[in-house]
Scaffold this motif. Structure first.
Motif, PDB file in Angstrom:
ATOM      1  N   PRO A  76      20.215 -23.583  -6.794  1.00 47.67           N
ATOM      2  CA  PRO A  76      21.335 -22.639  -6.867  1.00 47.67           C
ATOM      3  C   PRO A  76      22.598 -23.207  -6.226  1.00 47.67           C
ATOM      4  CG  PRO A  76      19.813 -22.007  -5.122  1.00 47.67           C
ATOM      5  CD  PRO A  76      19.170 -23.146  -5.850  1.00 47.67           C
ATOM      6  N   LEU A  77      23.725 -22.747  -6.714  1.00 39.49           N
ATOM      7  CA  LEU A  77      25.011 -23.100  -6.106  1.00 39.49           C
ATOM      8  C   LEU A  77      25.192 -22.240  -4.865  1.00 39.49           C
ATOM      9  CD1 LEU A  77      27.578 -24.867  -6.678  1.00 39.49           C
ATOM     10  CD2 LEU A  77      28.585 -22.821  -7.675  1.00 39.49           C
ATOM     11  N   VAL A  78      25.364 -22.860  -3.721  1.00 41.70           N
ATOM     12  CA  VAL A  78      25.440 -22.126  -2.447  1.00 41.70           C
ATOM     13  C   VAL A  78      26.840 -22.266  -1.867  1.00 41.70           C
ATOM     14  CG1 VAL A  78      24.528 -21.945  -0.096  1.00 41.70           C
ATOM     15  CG2 VAL A  78      22.999 -22.535  -1.990  1.00 41.70           C
ATOM     16  N   GLY A  79      27.429 -21.145  -1.484  1.00 42.02           N
ATOM     17  CA  GLY A  79      28.682 -21.182  -0.743  1.00 42.02           C
ATOM     18  C   GLY A  79      29.932 -21.306  -1.578  1.00 42.02           C
ATOM     19  N   ARG A  91      24.505 -22.383   5.403  1.00 46.40           N
ATOM     20  CA  ARG A  91      23.610 -21.821   4.380  1.00 46.40           C
ATOM     21  C   ARG A  91      23.112 -22.894   3.431  1.00 46.40           C
ATOM     22  NH1 ARG A  91      25.074 -17.833   0.512  1.00 46.40           N
ATOM     23  NH2 ARG A  91      27.302 -18.252   0.786  1.00 46.40           N
ATOM     24  N   LEU A  92      24.029 -23.748   2.978  1.00 46.92           N
ATOM     25  CA  LEU A  92      23.640 -24.820   2.062  1.00 46.92           C
ATOM     26  C   LEU A  92      22.648 -25.763   2.734  1.00 46.92           C
ATOM     27  CD1 LEU A  92      23.906 -26.421  -0.565  1.00 46.92           C
ATOM     28  CD2 LEU A  92      25.891 -27.582   0.434  1.00 46.92           C
ATOM     29  N   ARG A 113      18.831 -26.461   1.352  1.00 49.54           N
ATOM     30  CA  ARG A 113      18.353 -27.781   0.954  1.00 49.54           C
ATOM     31  C   ARG A 113      17.273 -28.294   1.906  1.00 49.54           C
ATOM     32  NH1 ARG A 113      20.696 -25.813  -2.759  1.00 49.54           N
ATOM     33  NH2 ARG A 113      22.475 -26.761  -3.870  1.00 49.54           N
ATOM     34  N   ALA A 114      17.373 -27.931   3.184  1.00 45.09           N
ATOM     35  CA  ALA A 114      16.333 -28.327   4.135  1.00 45.09           C
ATOM     36  C   ALA A 114      15.004 -27.670   3.770  1.00 45.09           C
ATOM     37  CB  ALA A 114      16.750 -27.955   5.556  1.00 45.09           C
TER      38      ALA A 114
END
Length: 1004
Positions: free
Chosen positions: A265-268, A427-428, A432-433
């Motif tokens: 997903p696209l975050v931020g 958040r991103l 990803r983590a």
């Protein structure tokens, strides 16, 4: 301010920063008001919603306090936030439009979808449904009144999902619906409309038997549990399926293009996504620009995916990376793009005898199409020509381009993409983590924030770093990034080579530059916190980088996203390098032969700038000078560090002294002390006068922080005799006297070395005279000082002199005049950012307000003063504010509230003890008063205190009196509060003030 309640309560500023709303009841209050957006919620109903059948005593007052807390949290987060919560006759109201509240936008999108064609309806409803983040208002889950609100919102959501499914079925987009609808149907088995669209979705997917079995299960459950047949519409749909009615067949789907599948997903980028979608709808050509790794392609593809239902010709992505760099052939770009659409070679779509451009133009003219031209920076001229020609040839189609610079063609709309804000970057990183096998916890928040700041909020850098956090841990990863600017290498398959490391991304950008542009970037990388064109000319303009061409080169580099242009604090443009880009070029500079020249030029430029601005700080240009110094804080620190590292003692001392007064004005006392101390540590070979000047300012700052002893102060005063320049010496002596106001001392004479020092010394003399009881002479000196500062146009000086006049007004029993002067000073100190004057003025004004029974306003001022004092390590004001808060909180309302202010209430108490024959307690309180007065910059020797000292000294004897006063000096703040409020060791009466009584780590 933006609010979201379709899920857990979320509040963000317009810039995207998360806003913390304190206390569960304050959050619940906001939820209630947002759930009734645009409607007045009566105060009685609010109290019932928040406390049920057991409201607190003085319920309306408590409700007002909760509203005040909410308003303060919103105002602290963003100016104007206080006004979002308003009072209307009987209750409170929040009015949030479609751009502020997710439920309002949701309802607006659903209304707009009604009557629209299937494609547009699908797009609008998809946008509406995407705002749903889970069960709404979980903060109110245990409140009975919230049940119908949650039910209403849930019904709206389900209706939108059903309507969107119907729109997709109408337009032939039945694939992918079954799984989502089946899950919802299992959760809401009695929704006939939902059951119907699920049946139709199964049928149009070729799963006829499964559709019929699903109907049979619905019918059986309806009969057994409700005793009725399914509704008529569902029964008719079942019969049509049994007859294989041709009207049920799925419409032929339109082309969908070649967008890659969504893997993450696209975050931020929610705000930018909406902005780019709106621009693409309005403009024929839109270009997304930004530095490498910022997420231009991801944003463009996500936008194209969200708009796919608007384009009958499909949405197509053409990556121009394989096209040779620097090509000017438009036909070569056109062939690359046409190949993605299947319009070249032997494909059926290709027209015989037509060129690639002609075939492409013909398709876009007859099919409304969205074309994404990705990575245009290395072929910008040819890509611009193609995009411009296509936008004219096919006005109903759209071109969305990405690159490091705009295409610079008529009618182009440019969206410049910057780094992610701190909260979105975190958040991103966490998202990803998690994909890499590490779950970020609340305990990791500090480390993650540091990682995000170190990587500039660049999405690519964050993703690379998140890929290694499972192996290194957040603290290990942060430490590694502090040693080296680039995240650890991680295997990334399926992405372009230039996106596999940060270095390869910067390499790709650097290859597109000329030789002088590369050298310019290396040399300006010595700056910290941005730079102006003038500083770049001085630092980088030598050798192969001509001085005269530097401004134009900077502009070109900004166009290519290697630099960012921002408005400086002083109003002029400033250039900034991302930290990763700067570190990359610092490495190259270190390997070149130009580093020593560039760093020396940087030191000389900023040393000269600091000296010039120090002079402007004492006059009408003080505010713009301070703003300039605000913006250059990083460069000044870097220049000072270089001076110390290279043993340039004169430059190090000069920079520390020339910025000392600025730092004092801004309340950055710790920073001033550290810079002066570090400079003095390397100043062994500097002239005696330079060392004496720095010592005087260093000692003065430490005195202000209550960290210098009497002997050091006397030595610093004596050392001023070695300062050769009379003005420099006079100002140093004045500062050493100024910081000791409140301690015993005689009023010094006026020093007329220059007009500013004369006015300043008159004001200091006025404070001394007032403390010693000579109020007539004090007023004359203060008025003369005010006149001098007025002639000079120095607003700090006006505050300084006016503060003395306000204190004299208090002494002669004119609190109204004192309050008027303090309030005027408060407005000026706030506007100019004079933090030291601001904190003291807040405390003095708070004491007056408390005396007049205005406890709420007094608490507000004391709280603000305490917060600012902690930030400044100004221990004296911090203690005064703490005592003031406790006093206002514990004293009953009325004339006695806080007495004559905090310390003066203690003076009254000491007088009462003395009158009651308790001389020891009175002497200890007198010691407490002296200590608090001296640390808060208040006069210690006053007629009122002298009237106490004489009788107590006679009653106790000199030795016993001195011992009791000394004991009062040593008493801790908690003991002072206990003695003042009558609290026992087991606990203090009144409301505690969290966090204000503790010392600040930076002050220890």
């Amino acid at each position: 301010m933006r609010f979201a309640i379709l899920g857990p309560l979320e509040v963000r500023t317009d810039a995207g920063e998360a806003v913390v709303i304190p206390e569960a009841r304050v959050r619940a209050l906001l939820c209630v008001l947002l759930a009734h957006n645009g409607q007045v919620v009566p105060a009685d109903r609010l109290m019932h919603h928040l406390w049920g059948d057991r409201p607190p005593a003085r319920g309306r007052a408590v409700l007002r306090s909760k509203v005040s807390l909410l308003r303060r949290a919103l105002e602290d987060a963003e100016p104007g936030g206080h006004d979002l919560v308003t009072w209307r006759s009987t209750g409170y109201l929040v009015e949030a439009g479609t751009d502020r509240l997710d439920t309002a936008r949701f309802e607006d999108l659903v209304r707009r979808a009604e009557g629209a064609d299937p494609v547009a309806r699908d797009g609008l409803l998809s946008e509406a449904v995407s705002s749903w983040r889970g069960e709404p208002l979980p903060e109110l889950a245990d409140r009975e009144f919230a049940v119908p609100i949650v039910a209403r919102l849930t019904e709206q959501y389900l209706s939108a999902v059903e309507a969107r499914a119907e729109a997709r079925l109408e337009s032939g987009e039945h694939r992918g619906l079954v799984a989502q609808l089946r899950e919802l149907a299992a959760r809401y088995p009695w929704r006939n409309r939902l059951n119907g669209v699920l049946m139709l979705s199964l049928y149009q997917s070729g799963r006829h038997a499964e559709a019929l079995r699903f109907y049979a299960a619905v019918r059986r459950r309806s009969r057994e549990e409700l005793g009725v047949e399914p509704d008529a519409a569902l029964s008719r749909l079942h019969l049509a399926m049994l007859r294989r009615d041709p009207t049920l067949e799925a419409p032929r789907p339109r082309p969908v293009g070649n967008l890659p599948p969504e893997t993450s997903p696209l975050v931020g980028r929610e705000t930018e996504l909406a902005d780019l979608a709106a621009r693409t709808s309005r403009h024929r050509l839109v270009t997304v620009t930004g530095p490498g790794g910022v997420g231009k392609t991801s944003l463009a593809v996500a936008t194209a995916r969200s708009l796919r239902h608007d384009y009958s010709g499909g949405v197509w992505l053409a990556d121009l990376t394989p096209v040779p760099a620097g090509t000017s052939r438009v036909d070569l770009i056109a062939e690359t793009v046409a190949a993605e659409l299947g319009l070249t070679g032997d494909t059926a779509a290709a027209s015989p005898g037509s060129s690639a451009f002609e075939a492409l133009a013909a398709y876009l003219l007859t099919h409304r199409t969205l074309l994404v031209l990705d990575n245009c920076e290395h072929v910008v001229a040819a890509a611009a020509a193609l995009a411009e020609r296509l936008s004219r040839a096919a006005p109903d189609s759209r071109v969305l381009a990405t690159g490091r610079e705009p295409l610079a063609v008529p009618a182009e709309s440019v969206l410049s993409l910057g780094p992610l804000p701190d909260s979105d970057a975190a958040r991103l990183f966490a998202t990803r983590a998690a994909a890499a096998g590490y779950r970020v916890t609340d305990g990791d928040a500090g480390e993650v924030a540091a990682i995000c700041r170190r990587l500039d909020g660049i999405p690519l850098a964050l993703e690379l770093a998140a890929g290694r956090v499972a192996a290194w841990g957040p603290s290990g990863l942060r430490e590694r990034l502090e040693r080296h600017w680039e995240p650890p290498a991680v295997v990334r398959r399926g992405v372009p080579e230039r996106h596999r490391t940060i270095r390869s991304t910067v390499d790709w950008s650097r290859e597109l530059l000329t030789g002088p542009e590369r050298l310019l970037l290396e040399r300006v990388s010595v700056h910290r916190g941005g730079f102006t064109a003038a500083s770049a000319q001085r630092v980088a303009g030598f050798g192969e980088v001509p001085v005269a061409e530097v401004p134009d080169m900077l502009a070109r580099l900004a166009d290519r996203s290697m630099l960012q242009i921002r408005t400086g604090r002083a109003g002029g443009p400033r250039f900034h390098m991302l930290a990763t880009v700067a570190e990359y070029h610092r490495e190259l500079l270190a390997d070149s032969g130009a580093e020593k020249t560039a760093r020396r030029a940087h030191l000389e430029y900023y040393a000269a700038l600091a000296g010039a601005l120090d002079g402007e700080l004492r006059g009408p240009d003080a505010f713009p000078a301070a703003r300039t110094l605000d913006g250059e804080a990083g460069n000044l620190a870097e220049a000072a560090r270089h001076a110390r590292d290279t043993g340039d003692a004169v430059a190090a001392l000069g920079l520390a002294v020339d910025t000392a007064w600025y730092r004092v004005l801004r309340g950055r006392l710790t920073e001033a002390a550290e810079e002066l101390g570090a400079a003095l540590a390397v100043a062994g070979g500097a002239p005696e006068g330079a060392r004496a000047t720095a010592t005087a300012w260093h000692t003065g700052v430490l005195t202000r922080m209550n960290a210098a002893d009497e002997a050091a102060h006397r030595a610093a005063v004596a050392g001023c005799d070695a300062i050769e320049d009379p003005v420099t010496a006079a100002r140093a002596r004045w500062f050493l006297d100024h910081v000791r106001l409140g301690l015993p001392g005689e009023a010094a004479g006026v020093c007329d070395a220059d007009a500013w020092t004369a006015a300043a010394s008159r004001a200091t003399r006025a404070y001394r005279l007032a403390a010693n009881g000579d109020t007539v002479s004090a007023r004359e000196a203060a008025e003369a000082s005010l006149a001098g500062f007025t002639d000079l146009g120095d607003e700090w000086g006006r505050l300084y002199a006016t503060g003395c006049l306000a204190e004299l007004a208090e002494r002669r029993g004119d609190p109204a005049e004192a309050r008027r002067l303090y309030e005027a000073n408060l407005a000026v100190a706030t506007r100019l950012g004079l933090r030291t004057e601001l904190t003291r003025t807040l405390c003095r004004l708070a004491a007056l307000l408390a005396r007049d029974g205005l406890a709420e306003a007094a608490v507000r001022h004391y709280r603000r003063a305490a917060r600012l004092a902690v930030e400044q390590c100004d221990a004296g004001v911090q203690r005064i504010a703490e005592i003031g808060l406790a006093t206002v909180a514990t004293d009953p309302p009325g004339p006695r509230a806080a007495g004559w202010g905090v310390v003066r209430a203690m003076e009254d108490l000491a007088g009462g003890e003395a009158a009651g024959g308790r001389a020891e307690a009175a002497a200890r309180l007198l010691g407490t008063v002296e200590r608090l007065r001296s640390r808060g910059g208040m006069p210690v020797d006053t007629p009122e205190l002298d009237r106490l000292r004489g009788p107590l000294r006679r009653a106790l004897g000199p030795e016993r009196f001195d011992a009791e006063v000394a004991a009062g000096h040593r008493m801790g703040v908690e003991e002072h509060l206990d003695r003042l409020t009558g609290a026992t060791a087991g606990g203090r009466r009144g409301t505690p003030v969290p966090g204000l009584a503790a010392s600040h780590p930076a002050c220890d």
